[in-house]
Design an enzyme around this catalytic site. Structure first.
Site, short mmCIF file in Angstrom:
data_model
loop_
_atom_site.label_atom_id
_atom_site.label_comp_id
_atom_site.label_asym_id
_atom_site.label_seq_id
_atom_site.Cartn_x
_atom_site.Cartn_y
_atom_site.Cartn_z
N LYS A 1 0.84 -1.22 0.00
CA LYS A 1 0.00 0.00 0.00
C LYS A 1 0.86 1.25 0.00
O LYS A 1 2.03 1.23 0.42
CB LYS A 1 -0.96 0.02 1.18
CG LYS A 1 -0.31 -0.05 2.59
CD LYS A 1 0.20 1.28 3.14
CE LYS A 1 0.85 1.13 4.52
NZ LYS A 1 1.71 2.25 4.93
N ASP B 1 -2.70 -2.29 9.84
CA ASP B 1 -2.76 -2.24 8.38
C ASP B 1 -3.35 -3.51 7.75
O ASP B 1 -3.52 -3.58 6.54
CB ASP B 1 -1.36 -2.02 7.79
CG ASP B 1 -0.83 -0.61 8.04
OD1 ASP B 1 -1.66 0.28 8.33
OD2 ASP B 1 0.38 -0.40 7.94
#
Ligand code: ATP
Length: 305
Positions: free
Chosen positions: A12, A142
């Site tokens: 990401k 995350d």
């Protein structure tokens, strides 16, 4: 029951990372906008290794220092899934890593997401994405986003995910560093740099969300921001130089991803990405440079073994 699956998981970039003040709990509340990009690890999950238990094998560059015991996020995910859903924890897990280690792209969290999705598939648990994100939240902030992928807003510790409206595909050039930065060290440096300042509650930037809704890469480039960038640059001054070179060569925007040290530059299109790559490589300030695209899917099974 399937005997094994390959799960592909994305890294990401944080298009925005707004960090609140240090709280009594030792954490910071954040408001972030994630985009999953086409730099993937493959997580192979197979049932029943010869010696039983959870076995972790890792391949890829700079992976020597990643733990293969219960400290590995993939191991934690396997243990938690087995306990929660009462399935066997005899699993052989192979992490084929491309996402830079300790690079601010949440590779470890993505590996945990891969194991959650892999175990769901092997044991035909039929879990909903929400259930899997809930398990992921217990492992790391995350992990839920690595399961959902796409573009999403993360609040709380970054683990409360809401998909964001967005249009179009974006071209990124990533400047990778040979060695990582520790996330806790970057947060500590951020607190040190902010000492004596009054810090407001974190919030998502409306101009950035508007740029995503209209698919306007030029506007998006102008609105990228990361509250951890000053701290990452303070610990690794070379990052400033990399940011300057990318912007001098016409990137639409550039920022340190998450806690760094990966630097992400937004390009207009594929051709522009290739120009930026050449410029960054010839500048001599960057080692490895990659072109990736986003948004891409979250953790998903690509092969049944
Ligand atoms: P963060 O999510 O904190 O921003 P990051 O993207 O900077 O992390 P990761 O590669 O996810 O960095 O991992 C950081 C540290 O976590 C590594 O130095 C390693 O010791 C540990 N770790 C545990 N499990 C894994 C894993 N499966 N892959 C990579 N690192 C792992």
């Amino acid at each position: 029951m399937n005997t094994g699956v390959v799960v592909r998981v994305p890294g990401k970039i944080n298009l925005q990372l707004s960090v609140g003040p240090l709280e009594k709990t030792g954490f910071h509340e954040v408001a972030t906008v994630f985009q999953a990009v086409s730099l993937f690890d493959d997580v192979i999950v197979k049932s029943g290794p010869p010696n039983g238990g959870i076995e972790i094998k890792i391949s890829g560059e700079n992976t020597d220092h990643i733990p293969v015991n219960q400290n590995n996020l993939a191991y934690k995910a396997a243990e938690l899934m087995a306990k929660k859903y009462k399935v066997s924890a005899d699993l052989a897990i192979h992490l084929k890593k491309n996402i830079p280690v300790a690079g601010g792209m949440a590779g470890g969290s993505a590996n945990a997401a891969g194991v959650i999705v892999g175990i769901d598939a092997i044991y035909n648990l039929g879990l909903k994405r929400d259930d899997m994100e809930k398990v992921g939240r217990e492992i790391g902030s995350d992990v839920p986003f690595a399961i959902s992928g796409g573009i999403a807003i993360g609040t709380g510790k970054g683990d409360q995910i809401t998909p964001a409206l967005s249009r179009g595909n974006y071209h990124w050039v990533l400047a990778l560093s040979a060695s990582g930065l520790s996330t806790p060290a970057v947060y500590n440096e951020c607190d040190r740099l902010r000492e004596g300042m009054s810090i407001i509650a974190p919030s998502v930037s409306e101009p950035l969300m508007q740029a995503l809704r209209s698919g306007d890469a030029k506007e998006l480039g102008k609105t990228l921001s990361n509250d951890l960038q000053a701290a990452a640059c303070s610990l690794r001054p070379a990052l400033r130089l990399i940011l300057d070179v990318g912007m001098d060569y016409g990137a639409l925007g550039g920022l340190v991803s998450g806690s760094g040290p990966t630097v992400a530059f937004l390009a207009e299109d594929e051709e522009h990405s290739l120009d930026l790559i050449v410029a960054l490589k010839t500048s001599g300030v960057v080692g490895n440079v990659l072109h990736v695209g986003g948004p891409v899917h979250g953790a998903r099974v690509i092969e049944t073994l």
